[in-house]
Design an enzyme around this catalytic site. Sequence first.
Site, PDB file in Angstrom:
ATOM      1  N   ILE A  14      12.071  51.660  -9.686  1.00 48.87           N
ATOM      2  CA  ILE A  14      11.393  52.946  -9.567  1.00 48.87           C
ATOM      3  C   ILE A  14      12.396  54.098  -9.633  1.00 48.87           C
ATOM      4  O   ILE A  14      12.148  55.135 -10.228  1.00 48.87           O
ATOM      5  CB  ILE A  14      10.620  53.033  -8.219  1.00 48.87           C
ATOM      6  CG1 ILE A  14       9.644  51.868  -8.073  1.00 48.87           C
ATOM      7  CG2 ILE A  14       9.933  54.373  -8.069  1.00 48.87           C
ATOM      8  CD1 ILE A  14       8.531  51.850  -9.088  1.00 48.87           C
ATOM      9  N   ARG A  37       5.659  45.209  -2.464  1.00 41.25           N
ATOM     10  CA  ARG A  37       6.777  45.461  -1.557  1.00 41.25           C
ATOM     11  C   ARG A  37       7.666  46.526  -2.183  1.00 41.25           C
ATOM     12  O   ARG A  37       8.053  46.410  -3.354  1.00 41.25           O
ATOM     13  CB  ARG A  37       7.603  44.191  -1.319  1.00 41.25           C
ATOM     14  CG  ARG A  37       6.838  43.053  -0.688  1.00 41.25           C
ATOM     15  CD  ARG A  37       6.540  43.337   0.775  1.00 41.25           C
ATOM     16  NE  ARG A  37       5.898  42.213   1.419  1.00 41.25           N
ATOM     17  CZ  ARG A  37       4.632  42.199   1.801  1.00 41.25           C
ATOM     18  NH1 ARG A  37       3.861  43.243   1.583  1.00 41.25           N
ATOM     19  NH2 ARG A  37       4.133  41.130   2.392  1.00 41.25           N
ATOM     20  N   GLU A  38       7.981  47.563  -1.432  1.00 39.07           N
ATOM     21  CA  GLU A  38       8.946  48.574  -1.856  1.00 39.07           C
ATOM     22  C   GLU A  38      10.269  48.215  -1.205  1.00 39.07           C
ATOM     23  O   GLU A  38      10.344  48.098   0.023  1.00 39.07           O
ATOM     24  CB  GLU A  38       8.481  49.964  -1.447  1.00 39.07           C
ATOM     25  CG  GLU A  38       7.201  50.384  -2.143  1.00 39.07           C
ATOM     26  CD  GLU A  38       6.587  51.645  -1.569  1.00 39.07           C
ATOM     27  OE1 GLU A  38       7.012  52.087  -0.474  1.00 39.07           O
ATOM     28  OE2 GLU A  38       5.665  52.182  -2.206  1.00 39.07           O
ATOM     29  N   ARG A  64      23.594  64.411   9.379  1.00 37.19           N
ATOM     30  CA  ARG A  64      22.864  63.420   8.595  1.00 37.19           C
ATOM     31  C   ARG A  64      21.587  64.066   8.083  1.00 37.19           C
ATOM     32  O   ARG A  64      20.659  64.342   8.843  1.00 37.19           O
ATOM     33  CB  ARG A  64      22.543  62.180   9.444  1.00 37.19           C
ATOM     34  CG  ARG A  64      23.770  61.367   9.815  1.00 37.19           C
ATOM     35  CD  ARG A  64      24.495  60.890   8.592  1.00 37.19           C
ATOM     36  NE  ARG A  64      25.488  59.869   8.904  1.00 37.19           N
ATOM     37  CZ  ARG A  64      26.222  59.296   7.988  1.00 37.19           C
ATOM     38  NH1 ARG A  64      26.098  59.630   6.715  1.00 37.19           N
ATOM     39  NH2 ARG A  64      27.102  58.377   8.323  1.00 37.19           N
ATOM     40  N   ALA A  76      32.423  54.679   9.558  1.00 37.28           N
ATOM     41  CA  ALA A  76      31.669  53.748   8.724  1.00 37.28           C
ATOM     42  C   ALA A  76      31.545  54.306   7.315  1.00 37.28           C
ATOM     43  O   ALA A  76      31.787  55.485   7.085  1.00 37.28           O
ATOM     44  CB  ALA A  76      30.274  53.522   9.317  1.00 37.28           C
ATOM     45  N   GLU A  92      37.821  53.248   5.267  1.00 38.62           N
ATOM     46  CA  GLU A  92      36.916  54.169   5.965  1.00 38.62           C
ATOM     47  C   GLU A  92      37.517  54.658   7.287  1.00 38.62           C
ATOM     48  O   GLU A  92      37.386  55.829   7.630  1.00 38.62           O
ATOM     49  CB  GLU A  92      35.553  53.525   6.203  1.00 38.62           C
ATOM     50  CG  GLU A  92      34.724  53.367   4.958  1.00 38.62           C
ATOM     51  CD  GLU A  92      34.273  54.687   4.338  1.00 38.62           C
ATOM     52  OE1 GLU A  92      34.258  55.735   5.016  1.00 38.62           O
ATOM     53  OE2 GLU A  92      33.935  54.664   3.141  1.00 38.62           O
ATOM     54  N   GLU A 119      20.415  46.447   2.989  1.00 38.91           N
ATOM     55  CA  GLU A 119      21.732  46.909   3.446  1.00 38.91           C
ATOM     56  C   GLU A 119      22.277  45.980   4.538  1.00 38.91           C
ATOM     57  O   GLU A 119      21.621  45.747   5.551  1.00 38.91           O
ATOM     58  CB  GLU A 119      21.661  48.332   4.005  1.00 38.91           C
ATOM     59  CG  GLU A 119      23.015  48.812   4.500  1.00 38.91           C
ATOM     60  CD  GLU A 119      22.979  50.154   5.213  1.00 38.91           C
ATOM     61  OE1 GLU A 119      24.027  50.817   5.232  1.00 38.91           O
ATOM     62  OE2 GLU A 119      21.926  50.526   5.743  1.00 38.91           O
ATOM     63  N   GLU A 140      35.224  64.404  -0.467  1.00 42.58           N
ATOM     64  CA  GLU A 140      35.056  65.854  -0.565  1.00 42.58           C
ATOM     65  C   GLU A 140      33.670  66.335  -0.140  1.00 42.58           C
ATOM     66  O   GLU A 140      33.494  67.507   0.169  1.00 42.58           O
ATOM     67  CB  GLU A 140      35.389  66.360  -1.961  1.00 42.58           C
ATOM     68  CG  GLU A 140      34.529  65.804  -3.068  1.00 42.58           C
ATOM     69  CD  GLU A 140      34.985  66.280  -4.440  1.00 42.58           C
ATOM     70  OE1 GLU A 140      34.105  66.591  -5.259  1.00 42.58           O
ATOM     71  OE2 GLU A 140      36.200  66.347  -4.685  1.00 42.58           O
TER      72      GLU A 140
END
Length: 184
Positions: A14, A37-38, A64, A76, A92, A119, A140
């Site tokens: 999508i 299912r998405e 965020r 993270a 990181e 994830e 940046e």
Amino acid sequence: MKKFEEKTIESKEIFKGKIITLQEDIVELPNGKTSKREIIKHPGAVAVIALTEEGKIVMVEQYRKALERSIVEIPAGKLEPGEDPYDSAMRELEEETSYTCGALEHLISFYTSPGFADELVHLYLAKDVVLKENARPADEDEFVEMLHLSLEEAQEYVLHQKIYDAKTAYAVQYLLIQKLQGKR
């Protein structure tokens, strides 16, 4: 067949972005019916628990956009294509905090939102943490402020929703359990 397996009949992309891909799958359910299912495909991420010599937890505060607020988190970031999670965690930690460490101990890997995303976050504990001169610069488009919190302060941040994400709350709980077991 896996228990409760949903067999993919059709999969359609999508959206493909810089970080995530959204796909819609038509699946056959265990009872023979079909459903949609998405699913968000994500490259994975790392997170690092870093403790200073004084026993303070190295954290960063950043805005965020998805939450429309700033929250406090452990260092993270996402995995780059083909990047080893260990190398990503070292990178990181340095980019976000200017700290480096002698070694990383893998603690656990966990899925953040398995109902709709793949994830996988790899959580590490940094050992022998030191500030690094000439550390790698932050990305940046990333603006962070470093904090050093005691375990008690971090618990208060969780209670008052200044720490409001799963990986950081998990890290605080891990440290609390270690303390209660006399390991920290």
